[in-house]
Every structure is written in structure tokens, then in C-alpha cells.
Scaffold this motif. Structure first.
Motif, PDB file in Angstrom:
ATOM      1  N   GLU A 124       0.820  -1.209   0.000  1.00  0.00           N
ATOM      2  CA  GLU A 124       0.000   0.000   0.000  1.00  0.00           C
ATOM      3  C   GLU A 124       0.853   1.257   0.000  1.00  0.00           C
ATOM      4  OE1 GLU A 124      -3.479   2.117   2.721  1.00  0.00           O
ATOM      5  OE2 GLU A 124      -2.843   0.063   3.122  1.00  0.00           O
ATOM      6  N   GLN A 125       1.884   1.296   0.845  1.00  0.00           N
ATOM      7  CA  GLN A 125       2.723   2.492   0.891  1.00  0.00           C
ATOM      8  C   GLN A 125       3.632   2.586  -0.338  1.00  0.00           C
ATOM      9  OE1 GLN A 125       6.201   3.314   1.654  1.00  0.00           O
ATOM     10  NE2 GLN A 125       6.714   1.203   1.042  1.00  0.00           N
ATOM     11  N   ALA A 126       4.024   1.442  -0.901  1.00  0.00           N
ATOM     12  CA  ALA A 126       4.900   1.469  -2.077  1.00  0.00           C
ATOM     13  C   ALA A 126       4.167   1.958  -3.317  1.00  0.00           C
ATOM     14  CB  ALA A 126       5.477   0.083  -2.334  1.00  0.00           C
ATOM     15  N   GLY A 127       2.868   1.674  -3.425  1.00  0.00           N
ATOM     16  CA  GLY A 127       2.113   2.035  -4.622  1.00  0.00           C
ATOM     17  C   GLY A 127       1.242   3.240  -4.478  1.00  0.00           C
ATOM     18  N   TYR A 128       1.450   4.067  -3.464  1.00  0.00           N
ATOM     19  CA  TYR A 128       0.632   5.266  -3.234  1.00  0.00           C
ATOM     20  C   TYR A 128      -0.850   4.913  -3.120  1.00  0.00           C
ATOM     21  CZ  TYR A 128       4.777   7.183  -5.636  1.00  0.00           C
ATOM     22  OH  TYR A 128       6.042   7.468  -6.055  1.00  0.00           O
ATOM     23  N   GLU A 129      -1.162   3.734  -2.603  1.00  0.00           N
ATOM     24  CA  GLU A 129      -2.543   3.261  -2.456  1.00  0.00           C
ATOM     25  C   GLU A 129      -3.207   2.988  -3.800  1.00  0.00           C
ATOM     26  OE1 GLU A 129      -4.774   5.839   0.029  1.00  0.00           O
ATOM     27  OE2 GLU A 129      -3.410   5.691   1.731  1.00  0.00           O
TER      28      GLU A 129
END
Length: 436
Positions: free
Chosen positions: A271-276
């Protein structure tokens, strides 16, 4: 009946007689459905490159159900509403959504660095470093356990450092290390508001770097997962897309996701890696599962997918028609009768259907000329001689040549019929006059 052959007699029993079929309709329908589904499935899996084989051993990837693979992570994301794609083509590296890379122990650092540099401008990236070396289970399996052993089971032989990460350019450079606990205890971890224990006592971690921001650390404060942020006042720091590197793969692989807390951590990292963003692409080319585009692959992709669907529907219609027509043909009564009258009727009907009435003009004129020639006693009847003879015999009648011209110039069926009727009446009057 004079001049005609009597029609062949057919009884009701002969018309309805039908040989018994060796197959029932249900059996034929089942064979058609199963065979068609198997054929379409074969085309699809060949087109996508998924032709089976052993997917357990070898490098870890998103299609591997082995203990060190990431099929569990893919399924976990799908279950939580993510749109997951497994890419076997180089074009998958250009996605604007989150790209998950699972490099191998033999990855070329220069080629991998080129991919990361391109990703700066395209979208967020999540890199999961390799650790385990797996082989097929060795030794003899007990007979009572054979039914429980699956084809994709593997044995973890050893854990290895990905040495090529230290050859990456800044800010991607990673100094990795492994420090197994002598007591055999599994180390703990913490990060992103969660904490727990690793599944194995050999954690893979990275040395601290000013270019990296730790997301998950072990009980000794060593990074297990980091964000690559770069140095302040640089393009990478200010404008580049996120790059997250998971050093310890047991946080995300099938081995690690057996624990609910680590599964929750995996979701938090993604979630944090893909900007949600809910679009996630797992790359399979780095582990050697890439494939070139072929005709079957294109057939199941727009814009060719529409034509493929139409072809499949056409095949279904043909198959359904064949199913309804299956079996021997029942004997039927004779559709066309024999005899001269029927032959003339059939020929006339064919001419009417073909709309070729104008082709009858010349043969009909020749027929009337012969009749008039016989009635008038003319050796070589033609339009001129017939007109001269009729002028003496029937002076009040319209000349033969005029009637012929009207028939030859007729274009509509009604005009042809009236002109032919006029010639027929002239022939009848001439024949009757001659007999008297």
C-alpha cells in the motif's frame, strides 16, 4: 398414363423409417461441449505461455506456489481488491501502476539499474531481493504421505546473499548481510505499526545508508525493508517515483505469509509502495519466464479479441447445427415427379426464378415460324415471306414481323406474355384457316 411415368409410391412407414443412432443426443452434446472447451483452453494457455511444467524449483516469482514463491502475495492482493497482472513481456516494465520485481541471484547489476532508472519516470516499484536456493525434495517419501505431497513442494537448501546489489549505482546501492542466530531462535521485526517474528533464524538485512529510509527493522535495528529516497536537493529525492526494496523476502513470500501478522505487513508495504494505487504488475521476465508475442497471444487481446469472439460464436453455431443434424437421414417422399409435363413445369419454373424470360423470344419465334410455314406451305419461311402469305390469307391481321418485333423488344414479364400470346393466336388462326 400416356406420355408420363407414374410417381414412385412411398408409404408412411418408409418415409418415417430412421436407423437407430449409436449415440444419444445427450452423449453427443457432452462430447461437443467438452471437446470445444478443451480446445479453447489449449489455445488460451498456449497464447499466454502457461503450458505447465514444474513451477516450484528455481527462482521465486509470482506464479510459484513453492514455499519461497510469491503466489500467496498475488492471491492476497487480489482478495483485497487489487487489480493484479503477471507480465511475461518487457512491455510490462512500463506500467504506471506498482511494478513488483523479483530478481534472481544471477541478476546483472547494470541491466537491473537501467530498469530502476527508467522506473523513476514511469511509476512506483517494489523490489523483493532473492535469498533461498530450493530444490525438489530428496529422499524417499513414506507411502502414507505420498497423497499429501504436491508437485510444487520444494526443499530449502541454503540462503545466499545477493552480492550484485552492492554493484548498483547510487542511490540504489545495498550492502546486504546475513547473521544467523547461534541459538536458532527466530528474530523479531517491527515496522509500519506492526511487529512479529520471522519464520527462519537467518534474516537477510541491509547496512544503514543515508540514501535509504527504513520501513521494517529487526530486533537489532537493521533494515529489512527500505524506501530508496536519495539525497536532498536531487532529482531523485524531489521528483522520482517511489522505490521500495524488501531485503528480507520472508516478509512477503509464501513462507512468511503463513503468519497473519506478516500478511498484514505485506499489505501495508504494498500500500505504501504504490501510493494506495490498486494496480499491481508482477514481472516474470527477470526469472526467465518471459515470452515473445505470438498470434495466439494477439488473438485474445484487443482489437483482435472481438474477431476471436465472433469466430468462437460461429464455431458454436456450427457445432449446434451439427448436433441437431446428427444421425442418419430419414427416408422422405419423392419431391419431384417424373414425366414430360413435370419436366416442362420444372424448366419453366427455373426460367421464371432466374428472370430470363427474354431468352425465350428467339426460340419461340423460330417455333411459330415453322408452324406458319407448314400451314402456309412455305419451303423457307421467314418474316418477309410469312407477311406476304398472310396478307393474302388473313389481310385483316397484324403482320407477323410486327408481332415478332414486339416480342423481341419486350422487357417486362407481362409484355413478353402478351407478345407471345399474340404470336400463338396468329398461329392458331392460320392453322385453322388452312384446315378449312
Amino acid at each position: 398414363m400416356t406420355g408420363e411415368l407414374a410417381p414412385v409410391a412411398t408409404t408412411g412407414a418408409a418415409r418415417g423409417r430412421e436407423a437407430a443412432s449409436p449415440f444419444g443426443k445427450s452423449a453427443v452434446l457432452a462430447m461437443l461441449v467438452v471437446g470445444f472447451a478443451a480446445f479453447v483452453a489449449m489455445l488460451y494457455f498456449i497464447g499466454t505461455g502457461d503450458t505447465g511444467g514444474n513451477r516450484g524449483t528455481g527462482p521465486a516469482h509470482a506464479s510459484s506456489n513453492a514455499i519461497h514463491g510469491y503466489a500467496g502475495l498475488s492471491q492476497l492482493l487480489e482478495a483485497n481488491g487489487y487489480d493484479v497482472e503477471k507480465s511475461r513481456e518487457q512491455s510490462g516494465l512500463e506500467t504506471s501502476g506498482l511494478l513488483v520485481l523479483t530478481p534472481t541471484q544471477n541478476t546483472d547489476p547494470d541491466e537491473f539499474a537501467a530498469i530502476l532508472e527508467e522506473r523513476q519516470y514511469q511509476g512506483p516499484t517494489l523490489v523483493i531481493l532473492p535469498k533461498w536456493f530450493a530444490i525438489r525434495p530428496s529422499g524417499k517419501i513414506a507411502e502414507e504421505d505420498e497423497d499429501q505431497v504436491q508437485d510444487d513442494w520444494v526443499q530449502l537448501v541454503s540462503s545466499n546473499l545477493p552480492g550484485w546489489t552492492q554493484d548498483l549505482p547510487e542511490p540504489y546501492t545495498l550492502e546486504t548481510a546475513m547473521d544467523p542466530d547461534a541459538s536458532g531462535a527466530t528474530p523479531s521485526w517491527g515496522g509500519l505499526g506492526l511487529s512479529g517474528n520471522l519464520p527462519a533464524p537467518t534474516p537477510l538485512y541491509a547496512e544503514n545508508s543515508p540514501n535509504h529510509e527504513a520501513l521494517v527493522i529487526d530486533d537489532k535495528g537493521r533494515p529489512l525493508a527500505v524506501n530508496v529516497v536519495g539525497q536532498p536537493d536531487t532529482y531523485f529525492y524531489e521528483d522520482a517515483h517511489f522505490l521500495t526494496v524488501v531485503i528480507e523476502p520472508d516478509l512477503l513470500n509464501n513462507y512468511g505469509l503463513a503468519d497473519p501478522t506478516r500478511a498484514a505487513l505485506a499489505l501495508a508495504i504494498v500500500e505504501q509502495a504504490g501510493y494506495e494505487d490498486k494496480q499491481v504488475t508482477f514481472d516474470l521476465t527477470l526469472v526467465g519466464l518471459g515470452g515473445s508475442t505470438n498470434l495466439l497471444t494477439l488473438a485474445f487481446r484487443p482489437p483482435f479479441l472481438a474477431a476471436t469472439i465472433c469466430l468462437i460464436l460461429a464455431m458454436l453455431i456450427v457445432g449446434w447445427r451439427a448436433f441437431l443434424r446428427f444421425g442418419p437421414v430419414a427416408a422422405q417422399s419423392q419431391e419431384a415427379r417424373f414425366g414430360k409435363a413435370q419436366l416442362v413445369t420444372n424448366g419453366a419454373g427455373l426460367i421464371v426464378r432466374a428472370r430470363r424470360l427474354r431468352l425465350l423470344a428467339d426460340p419461340y419465334v423460330a417455333l411459330i415460324e415453322r408452324k406458319l410455314g407448314n400451314a402456309l406451305g412455305l419451303a423457307k419461311p421467314d418474316a418477309t415471306t410469312i407477311d406476304q402469305a398472310l396478307e393474302q390469307r388473313l389481310p385483316d391481321e397484324e403482320p407477323f414481323s410486327n408481332r415478332v418485333a414486339r416480342l423481341q423488344n419486350a422487357t417486362k414479364p407481362s409484355e413478353v406474355m402478351r407478345a407471345a400470346q399474340s404470336l400463338s393466336e396468329l398461329a392458331s388462326k392460320t392453322t385453322g384457316k388452312s384446315r378449312r
